[in-house]
Design an enzyme around this catalytic site. Sequence first.
Site, mmCIF file in Angstrom:
data_model
loop_
_atom_site.group_PDB
_atom_site.id
_atom_site.type_symbol
_atom_site.label_atom_id
_atom_site.label_comp_id
_atom_site.label_asym_id
_atom_site.label_seq_id
_atom_site.Cartn_x
_atom_site.Cartn_y
_atom_site.Cartn_z
ATOM 1 N N GLY A 1 0.820 -1.205 0.000
ATOM 2 C CA GLY A 1 0.000 0.000 0.000
ATOM 3 C C GLY A 1 0.847 1.245 0.000
ATOM 4 O O GLY A 1 2.060 1.179 -0.255
ATOM 5 N N ASN A 2 0.249 2.377 0.266
ATOM 6 C CA ASN A 2 1.003 3.628 0.359
ATOM 7 C C ASN A 2 0.356 4.521 1.417
ATOM 8 O O ASN A 2 -0.694 4.187 1.969
ATOM 9 C CB ASN A 2 1.096 4.311 -1.003
ATOM 10 N N ARG A 3 0.977 5.652 1.671
ATOM 11 C CA ARG A 3 0.563 6.477 2.810
ATOM 12 C C ARG A 3 -0.543 7.470 2.485
ATOM 13 O O ARG A 3 -0.894 8.294 3.317
ATOM 14 C CB ARG A 3 1.781 7.223 3.357
ATOM 15 N N SER A 4 -1.111 7.413 1.298
ATOM 16 C CA SER A 4 -2.147 8.388 0.953
ATOM 17 C C SER A 4 -3.355 8.247 1.882
ATOM 18 O O SER A 4 -3.886 7.155 2.083
ATOM 19 C CB SER A 4 -2.598 8.170 -0.488
ATOM 20 N N ALA B 1 -3.441 7.730 -5.196
ATOM 21 C CA ALA B 1 -2.065 7.228 -5.240
ATOM 22 C C ALA B 1 -2.154 5.767 -5.679
ATOM 23 O O ALA B 1 -2.527 4.892 -4.881
ATOM 24 C CB ALA B 1 -1.434 7.345 -3.853
#
Length: 419
Positions: free
Chosen positions: A215-218, A288
């Site tokens: 995943g990502n931090r968005s 993102a």
Amino acid sequence: MFVVVGVTGGIAAYKAVAVVRAFVQDGHDVHVIPTPDALRFVGTATWEAISRNPVTTSVHDDVARVRHVSLGQSADLIVIAPATANSLAKMTAGLADDLLGTTLLATTAPVVVAPAMHTEMWRHPATQHNIGILRGRGVEVVGPEDGPLTGGDSGPGRMSEPDVIVAAALAAVGSPADAGASGEGAERGRDLQGLRVVVSAGGTREPIDPVRFLGNRSSGRQGVAVACAAADRGAEVTLVAAHIDANVLAAASVSPRVRVVRAGTAAELGDAVREAAVGADVVVMAAAVADYRVAEVSAHKLSKEQADGPEVSLHLVQTEDILAGLASGRAPGQTIVGFAAETPAPDETLLERGRRKAVRKGADLLAVNRVGWAEGFEVDVNALLVLDRRGELVAEARGDKRAVADALWDGIRKIRAER
Ligand SMILES: Cc1cc2nc3c(=O)[nH]c(=O)nc-3n(C[C@H](O)[C@H](O)[C@H](O)COP(=O)(O)O)c2cc1C
């Protein structure tokens, strides 16, 4: 204009004094109808002094003037602020056991409600069901906002600020003072009315196994701000929501002009955006999206016991470039806008890096922002460089994410007007 302000029994009744005063100062003939419970929070004397009209709450007061229907028949606009969970339920059922109830049944005027309650009450299926029915009847729902609540907790349920309620109410009657549904976008009015827009937001999640994902931090804050700004300025919005903080998403879900479609992976997001983009005037890709996914998702949870040694490798393959695909396949008159979160190398500027990407992607606009451990993600402020498809700088925006969103829409309107 003959304005009826209904006040129901919540702490936010004190803020409704500012709503009444704003209408009076704007030259309107304002009649306040508090419920009996509302009078336990703010008394008749305050409402009469501020509205400059007599105030009654019972159908048995001033019977000679048939007030139980005359106020509703005379009204050009009815605003209920705050609207308690109880009063929303009564409106939905059409109950008429007090003066506000009879007035609401006797009117054909636009009705605007500003709900205020604790988050649990707001999210309760009964309240959400009632809100859905009221919206279906054409009632305009303003807020609630996400923020501190009585009792020290925080979340969606806080009544919108008085200037936001007044602006939305005037917009509902198409008043010349129409200032849009948001104070922040107030000076822009409904300049996006008639546009169909698609906004993607949040971070995609690419599964590794049934338990884990890449995943990502968005947090989705910027994309949701872009969607809400468009809705407040009159656009019909489809928000394609990847993983987004629940509180952030709640802010968009309450807008009647935002339809939310959920997506998990990059592939799902691509499908959802392409489907929503058919017939859309503007597509803003603020999500993102993962650049890589795991080539083969394990059907079982990967465990150390099954591993050959202390190291494990994941075979990753590129995901599709959704933005480039939208740009190359755009319909005539459609505007495609991308976002690029960048960490420029020490020997290049954000602008240089953004320029290369803008030319490569081929979108009409690319909003470039710097990200890092403490920048860009999970914070309420942002700074954007907005580049056209030749890499030319067309706008710069800095501030809270809503202000940045409004500046981006100003840029989008500009390039659409220049075409
Ligand atoms: C201190 C206090 C604060 C309250 N605040 C709210 C509120 O913000 N929203 C809400 O829906 N109910 C709130 N309530 C509950 C309502 O007052 C109660 O449901 C009442 O029956 C509402 O009546 P009305 O809708 O006819 O005004 C509060 C009650 C108290 C005692």
